[in-house]
Write an enzyme that holds these catalytic residues in place. Structure first.
Site, PDB file in Angstrom:
ATOM      1  N   ARG A 132      20.387 -20.314   3.600  1.00 38.56           N
ATOM      2  CA  ARG A 132      21.864 -20.134   3.692  1.00 38.56           C
ATOM      3  C   ARG A 132      22.673 -20.364   2.300  1.00 38.56           C
ATOM      4  O   ARG A 132      22.506 -21.419   2.102  1.00 38.56           O
ATOM      5  CB  ARG A 132      22.736 -20.818   4.766  1.00 38.56           C
ATOM      6  CG  ARG A 132      23.963 -20.198   5.118  1.00 38.56           C
ATOM      7  CD  ARG A 132      24.762 -20.877   6.306  1.00 38.56           C
ATOM      8  NE  ARG A 132      25.225 -22.199   5.513  1.00 38.56           N
ATOM      9  CZ  ARG A 132      25.211 -23.313   6.040  1.00 38.56           C
ATOM     10  NH1 ARG A 132      24.876 -23.472   7.388  1.00 38.56           N
ATOM     11  NH2 ARG A 132      25.747 -24.567   5.669  1.00 38.56           N
ATOM     12  N   GLU A 150      26.569 -24.507  -2.543  1.00 37.30           N
ATOM     13  CA  GLU A 150      25.272 -25.000  -2.553  1.00 37.30           C
ATOM     14  C   GLU A 150      24.289 -23.778  -1.761  1.00 37.30           C
ATOM     15  O   GLU A 150      24.882 -22.814  -1.120  1.00 37.30           O
ATOM     16  CB  GLU A 150      25.379 -26.266  -1.788  1.00 37.30           C
ATOM     17  CG  GLU A 150      25.558 -26.050  -0.208  1.00 37.30           C
ATOM     18  CD  GLU A 150      24.799 -27.242   0.537  1.00 37.30           C
ATOM     19  OE1 GLU A 150      23.883 -28.026   0.034  1.00 37.30           O
ATOM     20  OE2 GLU A 150      25.239 -27.163   1.867  1.00 37.30           O
ATOM     21  N   ASN A 152      20.993 -23.832   0.901  1.00 39.06           N
ATOM     22  CA  ASN A 152      20.433 -24.587   1.803  1.00 39.06           C
ATOM     23  C   ASN A 152      19.081 -23.895   2.047  1.00 39.06           C
ATOM     24  O   ASN A 152      19.030 -22.989   2.359  1.00 39.06           O
ATOM     25  CB  ASN A 152      21.158 -24.541   3.278  1.00 39.06           C
ATOM     26  CG  ASN A 152      22.738 -25.103   3.172  1.00 39.06           C
ATOM     27  OD1 ASN A 152      22.706 -26.389   3.059  1.00 39.06           O
ATOM     28  ND2 ASN A 152      23.671 -24.165   2.909  1.00 39.06           N
ATOM     29  N   SER A 157      22.250 -24.377   9.495  1.00 40.70           N
ATOM     30  CA  SER A 157      22.462 -24.266  11.016  1.00 40.70           C
ATOM     31  C   SER A 157      23.769 -23.147  10.878  1.00 40.70           C
ATOM     32  O   SER A 157      24.277 -22.613  10.181  1.00 40.70           O
ATOM     33  CB  SER A 157      23.127 -25.744  11.289  1.00 40.70           C
ATOM     34  OG  SER A 157      24.144 -26.046  10.265  1.00 40.70           O
ATOM     35  N   LYS A 332      20.320 -30.456  -4.955  1.00 38.20           N
ATOM     36  CA  LYS A 332      21.401 -30.036  -5.830  1.00 38.20           C
ATOM     37  C   LYS A 332      20.831 -30.120  -7.333  1.00 38.20           C
ATOM     38  O   LYS A 332      21.786 -29.328  -8.193  1.00 38.20           O
ATOM     39  CB  LYS A 332      22.722 -31.108  -5.642  1.00 38.20           C
ATOM     40  CG  LYS A 332      23.417 -30.596  -4.173  1.00 38.20           C
ATOM     41  CD  LYS A 332      23.483 -31.234  -2.979  1.00 38.20           C
ATOM     42  CE  LYS A 332      24.331 -30.530  -2.178  1.00 38.20           C
ATOM     43  NZ  LYS A 332      23.717 -30.871  -0.666  1.00 38.20           N
ATOM     44  N   LYS A 402      27.805 -35.321  -6.381  1.00 38.83           N
ATOM     45  CA  LYS A 402      26.934 -35.116  -5.272  1.00 38.83           C
ATOM     46  C   LYS A 402      25.312 -35.565  -5.373  1.00 38.83           C
ATOM     47  O   LYS A 402      25.085 -35.647  -6.398  1.00 38.83           O
ATOM     48  CB  LYS A 402      26.733 -33.307  -5.010  1.00 38.83           C
ATOM     49  CG  LYS A 402      27.893 -32.683  -4.616  1.00 38.83           C
ATOM     50  CD  LYS A 402      27.498 -31.159  -4.255  1.00 38.83           C
ATOM     51  CE  LYS A 402      28.355 -30.383  -4.107  1.00 38.83           C
ATOM     52  NZ  LYS A 402      28.268 -28.935  -3.680  1.00 38.83           N
ATOM     53  N   GLU A 406      21.723 -33.766   2.080  1.00 35.24           N
ATOM     54  CA  GLU A 406      22.301 -32.526   3.079  1.00 35.24           C
ATOM     55  C   GLU A 406      22.725 -33.114   4.208  1.00 35.24           C
ATOM     56  O   GLU A 406      22.573 -34.085   4.781  1.00 35.24           O
ATOM     57  CB  GLU A 406      20.841 -31.468   3.487  1.00 35.24           C
ATOM     58  CG  GLU A 406      19.824 -31.082   2.387  1.00 35.24           C
ATOM     59  CD  GLU A 406      20.776 -30.081   1.556  1.00 35.24           C
ATOM     60  OE1 GLU A 406      21.625 -29.367   2.013  1.00 35.24           O
ATOM     61  OE2 GLU A 406      20.531 -30.178   0.300  1.00 35.24           O
ATOM     62  N   GLY A 407      23.466 -32.193   4.853  1.00 35.88           N
ATOM     63  CA  GLY A 407      23.951 -32.645   6.305  1.00 35.88           C
ATOM     64  C   GLY A 407      25.424 -32.991   6.268  1.00 35.88           C
ATOM     65  O   GLY A 407      26.072 -33.390   7.254  1.00 35.88           O
ATOM     66  N   ARG A 488      32.715 -20.871   8.059  1.00 36.73           N
ATOM     67  CA  ARG A 488      33.436 -22.069   8.165  1.00 36.73           C
ATOM     68  C   ARG A 488      34.742 -22.359   7.634  1.00 36.73           C
ATOM     69  O   ARG A 488      34.922 -22.260   6.581  1.00 36.73           O
ATOM     70  CB  ARG A 488      32.339 -23.184   8.015  1.00 36.73           C
ATOM     71  CG  ARG A 488      31.285 -23.644   8.670  1.00 36.73           C
ATOM     72  CD  ARG A 488      30.577 -24.543   8.012  1.00 36.73           C
ATOM     73  NE  ARG A 488      30.156 -24.504   6.823  1.00 36.73           N
ATOM     74  CZ  ARG A 488      29.375 -25.093   6.125  1.00 36.73           C
ATOM     75  NH1 ARG A 488      29.029 -26.194   6.624  1.00 36.73           N
ATOM     76  NH2 ARG A 488      28.994 -24.735   4.976  1.00 36.73           N
TER      77      ARG A 488
HETATM   78  P1  ADP Z   1      25.952 -30.729   2.102  1.00 38.64           P
HETATM   79  O1  ADP Z   1      24.601 -30.514   1.671  1.00 38.64           O
HETATM   80  O2  ADP Z   1      26.153 -32.120   2.412  1.00 38.64           O
HETATM   81  O3  ADP Z   1      26.495 -29.622   2.964  1.00 38.64           O
HETATM   82  P2  ADP Z   1      27.614 -29.530   0.149  1.00 38.64           P
HETATM   83  O4  ADP Z   1      27.508 -29.242  -1.297  1.00 38.64           O
HETATM   84  O5  ADP Z   1      27.658 -28.244   0.834  1.00 38.64           O
HETATM   85  O6  ADP Z   1      26.652 -30.708   0.721  1.00 38.64           O
HETATM   86  O7  ADP Z   1      29.258 -30.045   0.147  1.00 38.64           O
HETATM   87  C1  ADP Z   1      29.930 -30.368   1.637  1.00 38.64           C
HETATM   88  C2  ADP Z   1      31.149 -29.903   1.576  1.00 38.64           C
HETATM   89  O8  ADP Z   1      32.181 -30.107   0.570  1.00 38.64           O
HETATM   90  C3  ADP Z   1      31.144 -28.305   1.567  1.00 38.64           C
HETATM   91  O9  ADP Z   1      31.111 -27.452   2.766  1.00 38.64           O
HETATM   92  C4  ADP Z   1      32.568 -27.870   0.734  1.00 38.64           C
HETATM   93  O10 ADP Z   1      33.553 -27.886   2.029  1.00 38.64           O
HETATM   94  C5  ADP Z   1      32.812 -29.103  -0.072  1.00 38.64           C
HETATM   95  N1  ADP Z   1      32.355 -28.965  -1.347  1.00 38.64           N
HETATM   96  C6  ADP Z   1      31.091 -29.133  -1.951  1.00 38.64           C
HETATM   97  N2  ADP Z   1      31.096 -28.507  -3.276  1.00 38.64           N
HETATM   98  C7  ADP Z   1      32.570 -28.070  -3.611  1.00 38.64           C
HETATM   99  C8  ADP Z   1      33.106 -27.448  -4.664  1.00 38.64           C
HETATM  100  N3  ADP Z   1      32.285 -27.330  -5.825  1.00 38.64           N
HETATM  101  N4  ADP Z   1      34.083 -26.976  -4.485  1.00 38.64           N
HETATM  102  C9  ADP Z   1      34.952 -27.272  -3.390  1.00 38.64           C
HETATM  103  N5  ADP Z   1      34.422 -27.966  -2.290  1.00 38.64           N
HETATM  104  C10 ADP Z   1      33.284 -28.385  -2.249  1.00 38.64           C
HETATM  105 MG    MG Z   2      26.919 -27.690   2.926  1.00 38.12          MG
END
Ligand code: ADP
Ligand code: MG
Length: 512
Positions: A132, A150, A152, A157, A332, A402, A406-407, A488
């Site tokens: 995803r 990101e 995945n 999920s 990442k 970051k 994940e998660g 989402r």
């Molecule tokens: P995870 O692997 O824990 O899902 P993500 O990289 O998806 O990590 O980050 C979790 C959440 O943080 C994302 O769903 C988003 O809402 C927010 N987020 C992450 N990176 C960004 C970004 N560059 N700009 C805005 N929001 C972000």
């Molecule tokens: Mg995420």
């Protein structure tokens, strides 16, 4: 232009209207399995495991730019190809792991599982990705563009619940919104169909078929590895039902913590993975596909035994979704390296991306447009630039930091970054990346969560699913499909957006 972009969205509801809509959504969601296990605060400990409640969901679909939606869907098969190629490039992944493993024991342990299996030789060359790619809309002076949050590669999920959410909003648009006193907006909603559950099941099915019949004479099956106490179980069940009804595929759920209790490796050169049904151990299946909805974070590996369990899966003949290498392709760090151009020429295609895709191809250019600025936190020139930003109380304000996790719930935002870095030895900073925060255009919606309506500004994140089956040794891609979407939505005061982590909610797009 649709009325939903003209500042009147979502419609203001009278109290009685809101009550009616909430009642309809509560009943529709339970009746159609748009549900989760309730949080302990609501359910007590639900020792019998009998309770289900509506998944948090918006009362209205959120407006989403059609051009962005279509572009995200159109490039998914290119992203699938790219991540299949990365998964096959062990040398590249070795470099990536080297960058972060010193400060990240979890990644080091995962890598170790791969090295152990490599030493004895992999028996299964097929690998399955249920991917995803997540985006937010970014507005620059002239246009709206999708920017990738990101990618995945493990346990992507909500594909099950997402199909149901699209159906919920279609139902409301047809039967409920026209009854509202402010109903003009409902007549022209463009709600695309969303086959994420069927699409992901089709990926699992392709791997199941490619595995072929058991050479030991057992029936074959698909095994979902799950987390104990999973609240998002119905999302997974939707995939299971879509798969098992697609021509009687036996599907079983096994907690990650019970792998070694209920599976064994056949004492053959082919190392078939054998699953004995816990309820009737004389019933034995050969596992064709292992689908991990667990194993993506350190919490699933409390003991050395858990790492032995992952090793057992990885060295077996089952097609893994994902393999360890594919899981690591989702770091990442990999996303950062693909997006970071060489210092000397910031307009050039980053060399890491050029390793996998022709720098001049149209496909590459389209992926590049989805990248936002991401920096390493190492001692390279761009890493030093990022360190200066990350340690400055003003510089950090536009960034998220970051780790390789994940998660949800693992990132550090804005002012929290310098504070966090103070707690980490400097030699381990390079296990993090620093990413520019994407700020999508302001939107509003109403979220129904645990029976209460939260109204106000929201931020939407689009995910596009992709399924890919390839051969690790020949590179042949046997199946590559875009597989529906997820929207989402979270309150605009929340940094994190995970539905399961309790921050976001399910939504669907109304294209504008
Ligand atoms: P995870 O692997 O824990 O899902 P993500 O990289 O998806 O990590 O980050 C979790 C959440 O943080 C994302 O769903 C988003 O809402 C927010 N987020 C992450 N990176 C960004 C970004 N560059 N700009 C805005 N929001 C972000
Ligand atoms: Mg995420």
């Amino acid at each position: 232009m649709s009325s939903i972009t003209q500042g009147s969205y979502p419609p203001v509801l009278q109290d009685a209207e809101r009550e009616r809509l909430v009642q309809v959504v509560k009943d529709w969601t339970v009746a159609h399995g748009l549900t989760v296990r309730p949080p302990p605060a609501i359910a007590g400990n639900d020792a019998e495991g009998i309770l289900a409640t509506s998944a948090p969901v918006t009362l209205f679909p959120s407006p989403f730019p059609k051009s962005c939606f279509e572009e995200a869907k159109a490039i998914q098969t290119t992203y699938n190809d790219l991540y299949a190629l990365i998964s096959q490039d062990e040398e590249f992944l070795t470099e990536m792991v080297k960058e972060v493993a010193d400060g990240d024991e979890f990644i080091a342990n995962l890598w170790n599982v791969h090295l152990r299996v490599k030493k004895e030789g992999y028996v299964q060359n097929l690998a399955l990705g249920l991917f995803r790619s997540d985006y937010m809309v970014h507005q620059d002076e002239s246009s709206l563009q999708i920017k990738q949050v990101e990618f995945n590669t493990i346990a992507s999920s909500f594909g099950g619940l997402s199909t149901q959410t699209s159906l919920l909003h279609k139902h409301l648009a047809q039967h409920e919104y026209p009854l509202l006193s402010f109903s003009a907006f409902a007549t022209n909603l463009d709600l695309p169909s969303n086959d994420s559950a069927a699409g992901l099941a089709a990926g699992l099915r392709a791997a199941f078929d490619a595995y072929g019949p058991s050479t030991l004479g057992h029936p074959t099956c698909v095994l979902f590895l799950t987390q104990s106490g999973e609240r998002n179980v119905f999302d997974q069940r939707h995939l299971e039902y879509a798969l098992s009804s697609s021509g009687s595929v036996p599907v079983f759920r096994l907690p990650f913590s019970e792998i070694l209790t209920h599976t064994t490796i056949a004492p053959t050169a082919q190392r078939q993975l054998i699953y004995a049904l816990p309820s009737n151990p004389s019933l034995v299946f050969e596992v064709a596909v292992v689908y991990l909805r667990a194993g993506y974070g350190p919490g699933d590996y409390p003991t050395q035994q858990a790492w032995e369990a992952r090793y057992q899966i990885e060295r077996s003949n089952a097609v893994c979704c994902p393999t360890v290498l594919t899981q690591l392709a989702g770091m990442k760090k990999v996303q950062q390296v693909l997006a970071t151009p060489e210092e000397s020429n910031t307009n050039s295609v980053p060399s890491a991306l050029a390793k996998f895709m022709s720098p001049t191809s149209e496909k590459t250019q389209r992926l590049l447009k989805t990248f936002t600025n991401i920096y390493p936190l190492d001692t390279s020139p761009s890493g030093l630039h990022a360190r200066a930003l990350a340690t400055s109380p003003t510089g950090c304000q536009k960034y998220v930091m970051k780790p390789q996790r994940e998660g949800g719930g693992n990132n550090f935002y804005r002012s929290a970054i310098p504070e966090q870095l103070k707690t980490i030895p400097e030699e381990h900073w390079n296990s993090f990346i620093l990413m520019e925060i994407i700020e999508p255009p302001a939107l509003a919606n109403s979220i129904l969560r645990n029976g209460a309506v939260e109204q106000g500004g929201v931020i939407c994140e689009l995910g596009v699913y992709g399924t890919c089956l390839w051969d690790q040794s020949s590179g042949e891609v046997k199946f590559n499909e875009e597989a529906g979407y997820l929207l989402r939505t979270k309150g605009d005061k929340s940094e994190e957006g995970g539905v399961a982590a309790g921050y976001g909610c399910m939504d669907s797009v109304a294209l504008v």
